[in-house]
Design an enzyme around this catalytic site. Structure first.
Site, PDB file in Angstrom:
ATOM      1  N   GLY A  12       0.923  -1.323   0.034  1.00 18.28           N
ATOM      2  CA  GLY A  12      -0.080   0.252   0.107  1.00 18.28           C
ATOM      3  C   GLY A  12       0.824   1.260  -0.129  1.00 18.28           C
ATOM      4  O   GLY A  12       0.326   2.355   0.305  1.00 18.28           O
ATOM      5  N   SER A  13       2.027   1.370  -0.377  1.00 20.00           N
ATOM      6  CA  SER A  13       2.837   2.546  -0.541  1.00 20.00           C
ATOM      7  C   SER A  13       2.169   3.437  -1.396  1.00 20.00           C
ATOM      8  O   SER A  13       2.223   4.592  -1.314  1.00 20.00           O
ATOM      9  CB  SER A  13       4.412   2.342  -0.941  1.00 20.00           C
ATOM     10  OG  SER A  13       4.333   1.428  -2.176  1.00 20.00           O
ATOM     11  N   ASN A  14       1.692   3.101  -2.487  1.00 13.08           N
ATOM     12  CA  ASN A  14       0.840   3.943  -3.535  1.00 13.08           C
ATOM     13  C   ASN A  14      -0.439   4.475  -2.960  1.00 13.08           C
ATOM     14  O   ASN A  14      -0.535   5.553  -2.967  1.00 13.08           O
ATOM     15  CB  ASN A  14       0.394   3.197  -4.854  1.00 13.08           C
ATOM     16  CG  ASN A  14       1.836   3.146  -5.921  1.00 13.08           C
ATOM     17  OD1 ASN A  14       2.075   4.159  -6.203  1.00 13.08           O
ATOM     18  ND2 ASN A  14       2.318   2.037  -5.833  1.00 13.08           N
ATOM     19  N   LEU A  84      -4.461  -7.180  -7.404  1.00 15.61           N
ATOM     20  CA  LEU A  84      -3.770  -8.368  -7.984  1.00 15.61           C
ATOM     21  C   LEU A  84      -4.963  -9.294  -8.524  1.00 15.61           C
ATOM     22  O   LEU A  84      -4.614 -10.226  -9.549  1.00 15.61           O
ATOM     23  CB  LEU A  84      -2.798  -9.200  -7.326  1.00 15.61           C
ATOM     24  CG  LEU A  84      -1.767  -8.375  -6.588  1.00 15.61           C
ATOM     25  CD1 LEU A  84      -0.579  -9.283  -5.909  1.00 15.61           C
ATOM     26  CD2 LEU A  84      -0.991  -7.731  -7.971  1.00 15.61           C
ATOM     27  N   ASN A 101      -5.677   1.642 -13.524  1.00 12.63           N
ATOM     28  CA  ASN A 101      -4.798   0.838 -12.752  1.00 12.63           C
ATOM     29  C   ASN A 101      -3.323   1.476 -13.089  1.00 12.63           C
ATOM     30  O   ASN A 101      -3.109   1.813 -14.125  1.00 12.63           O
ATOM     31  CB  ASN A 101      -4.692  -0.761 -13.526  1.00 12.63           C
ATOM     32  CG  ASN A 101      -3.583  -1.593 -12.757  1.00 12.63           C
ATOM     33  OD1 ASN A 101      -3.460  -1.696 -11.758  1.00 12.63           O
ATOM     34  ND2 ASN A 101      -3.242  -2.422 -13.651  1.00 12.63           N
ATOM     35  N   HIS A 103       0.541  -0.021 -13.597  1.00  7.94           N
ATOM     36  CA  HIS A 103       1.462  -1.342 -13.867  1.00  7.94           C
ATOM     37  C   HIS A 103       3.041  -0.797 -13.975  1.00  7.94           C
ATOM     38  O   HIS A 103       3.427   0.183 -14.440  1.00  7.94           O
ATOM     39  CB  HIS A 103       1.113  -1.736 -15.347  1.00  7.94           C
ATOM     40  CG  HIS A 103       1.848  -3.043 -15.581  1.00  7.94           C
ATOM     41  ND1 HIS A 103       1.416  -4.363 -14.907  1.00  7.94           N
ATOM     42  CD2 HIS A 103       2.779  -3.480 -16.191  1.00  7.94           C
ATOM     43  CE1 HIS A 103       2.259  -5.131 -15.275  1.00  7.94           C
ATOM     44  NE2 HIS A 103       3.192  -4.783 -15.873  1.00  7.94           N
ATOM     45  N   ASP A 144      -4.213  -5.757 -18.051  1.00  7.89           N
ATOM     46  CA  ASP A 144      -3.104  -4.776 -18.523  1.00  7.89           C
ATOM     47  C   ASP A 144      -3.280  -4.262 -19.933  1.00  7.89           C
ATOM     48  O   ASP A 144      -2.215  -4.068 -20.886  1.00  7.89           O
ATOM     49  CB  ASP A 144      -1.687  -5.241 -18.294  1.00  7.89           C
ATOM     50  CG  ASP A 144      -1.505  -5.915 -17.153  1.00  7.89           C
ATOM     51  OD1 ASP A 144      -1.990  -4.917 -16.130  1.00  7.89           O
ATOM     52  OD2 ASP A 144      -0.648  -6.590 -16.662  1.00  7.89           O
ATOM     53  N   GLU A 173       6.344   6.098  -9.549  1.00  7.81           N
ATOM     54  CA  GLU A 173       4.998   5.924  -9.142  1.00  7.81           C
ATOM     55  C   GLU A 173       4.617   6.931  -8.141  1.00  7.81           C
ATOM     56  O   GLU A 173       3.367   7.339  -8.066  1.00  7.81           O
ATOM     57  CB  GLU A 173       4.891   4.177  -8.331  1.00  7.81           C
ATOM     58  CG  GLU A 173       4.721   3.313  -9.264  1.00  7.81           C
ATOM     59  CD  GLU A 173       4.746   2.067  -9.005  1.00  7.81           C
ATOM     60  OE1 GLU A 173       4.302   1.078  -9.801  1.00  7.81           O
ATOM     61  OE2 GLU A 173       4.861   1.635  -7.683  1.00  7.81           O
TER      62      GLU A 173
HETATM   63  C1  GAR Z   1       3.186  -1.312  -7.593  1.00  3.54           C
HETATM   64  O1  GAR Z   1       4.639  -1.225  -7.762  1.00  3.54           O
HETATM   65  C2  GAR Z   1       2.249  -1.420  -8.716  1.00  3.54           C
HETATM   66  O2  GAR Z   1       2.760  -0.563  -9.772  1.00  3.54           O
HETATM   67  C3  GAR Z   1       2.353  -3.014  -8.814  1.00  3.54           C
HETATM   68  O3  GAR Z   1       2.234  -3.353  -7.431  1.00  3.54           O
HETATM   69  C4  GAR Z   1       2.962  -2.470  -6.532  1.00  3.54           C
HETATM   70  C5  GAR Z   1       2.176  -2.406  -5.274  1.00  3.54           C
HETATM   71  O4  GAR Z   1       2.929  -1.634  -4.476  1.00  3.54           O
HETATM   72  N1  GAR Z   1       1.177  -3.401  -9.598  1.00  3.54           N
HETATM   73  C6  GAR Z   1       1.077  -4.499 -10.405  1.00  3.54           C
HETATM   74  O5  GAR Z   1       2.287  -5.200 -10.423  1.00  3.54           O
HETATM   75  C7  GAR Z   1      -0.295  -4.610 -11.155  1.00  3.54           C
HETATM   76  N2  GAR Z   1       0.031  -5.890 -12.091  1.00  3.54           N
HETATM   77  P1  GAR Z   1       2.397  -1.018  -3.013  1.00  3.54           P
HETATM   78  O6  GAR Z   1       1.242  -2.028  -2.547  1.00  3.54           O
HETATM   79  O7  GAR Z   1       3.572  -0.702  -2.061  1.00  3.54           O
HETATM   80  O8  GAR Z   1       1.595   0.447  -3.804  1.00  3.54           O
END
Ligand code: GAR
Length: 185
Positions: A12-14, A84, A101, A103, A144, A173
């Protein structure tokens, strides 16, 4: 007020970054974080930032329970940030052009089922790519493959491990995802 709802499965950093970005915004706000794991870090982070959380099962995602819970929040934008599972057709059709989304690669390269998180960075490393990046796109019924909204590339010629690549992608990101959301709204 415009409502943002985030879906996330993991760290969940995003999600955290997006919540903080809109924290003092008078017109846009993150109103809920939906997750498929009750013990995911993202759930804890959202709670700490006083954002409502909804935890659901795979069955609830497909049988309409998640859709009705989503509708209650009246989302203007649904943001998948490290979510996911495949999004069901019934939700996609209900919110046309309102689900996006992120990616962690330059689609159409390194996309599709199984391509997430460090699997993507590992594949990029193995292919000896000189650059990678991020893609923000609309969600459709194929993994995707929805229309691309934004891409940003970064050189990785100095990266020797997938962790190095992950760190560079992560920085992109953090910098661009909230801004793209802001602009879309
Ligand atoms: C992120 O890097 C995102 O781009 C990726 O999962 C990570 C989640 O990080 N998404 C995918 O790979 C989707 N196919 P986070 O939980 O720290 O935000």
């Amino acid at each position: 007020m415009q409502h943002i709802v985030i879906f996330a499965s993991g760290t969940g950093s995003n999600a955290e970054n997006i919540i903080r970005y809109f924290k003092n915004n008078n017109t846009k706000s993150v109103v809920a974080v939906f997750s498929n794991h009750s013990d995911a870090k993202v759930v804890e982070k959202a709670k700490n930032l006083s954002v409502e959380t909804v935890v659901f099962t795979k069955e609830e995602l497909s049988n309409g329970v998640v859709l009705s819970k989503l509708q209650a929040f009246q989302p203007d934008l649904i943001v998948l940030a490290g979510f996911l599972w495949m999004f069901p057709t019934r939700i996609i059709q209900h919110f046309p052009s309102k689900i996006i989304n992120i990616h962690p690669a330059l689609l159409p390269k390194y996309g599709g089922k199984g391509m997430y998180g460090n699997h993507v960075h590992q594949a990029v490393l193995e292919q000896k790519e000189t650059e990678t990046g991020i893609t923000i796109h609309y969600v459709n019924e194929q993994y995707d493959e929805g229309k691309i909204i934004f891409q940003k590339a970064v050189s990785i010629t100095d990266c020797t491990t997938f962790e190095d690549i992950a760190q560079k992608v992560h920085q992109l990101e953090q910098e661009y995802f909230p801004k793209v959301i802001d602009q879309l709204l």
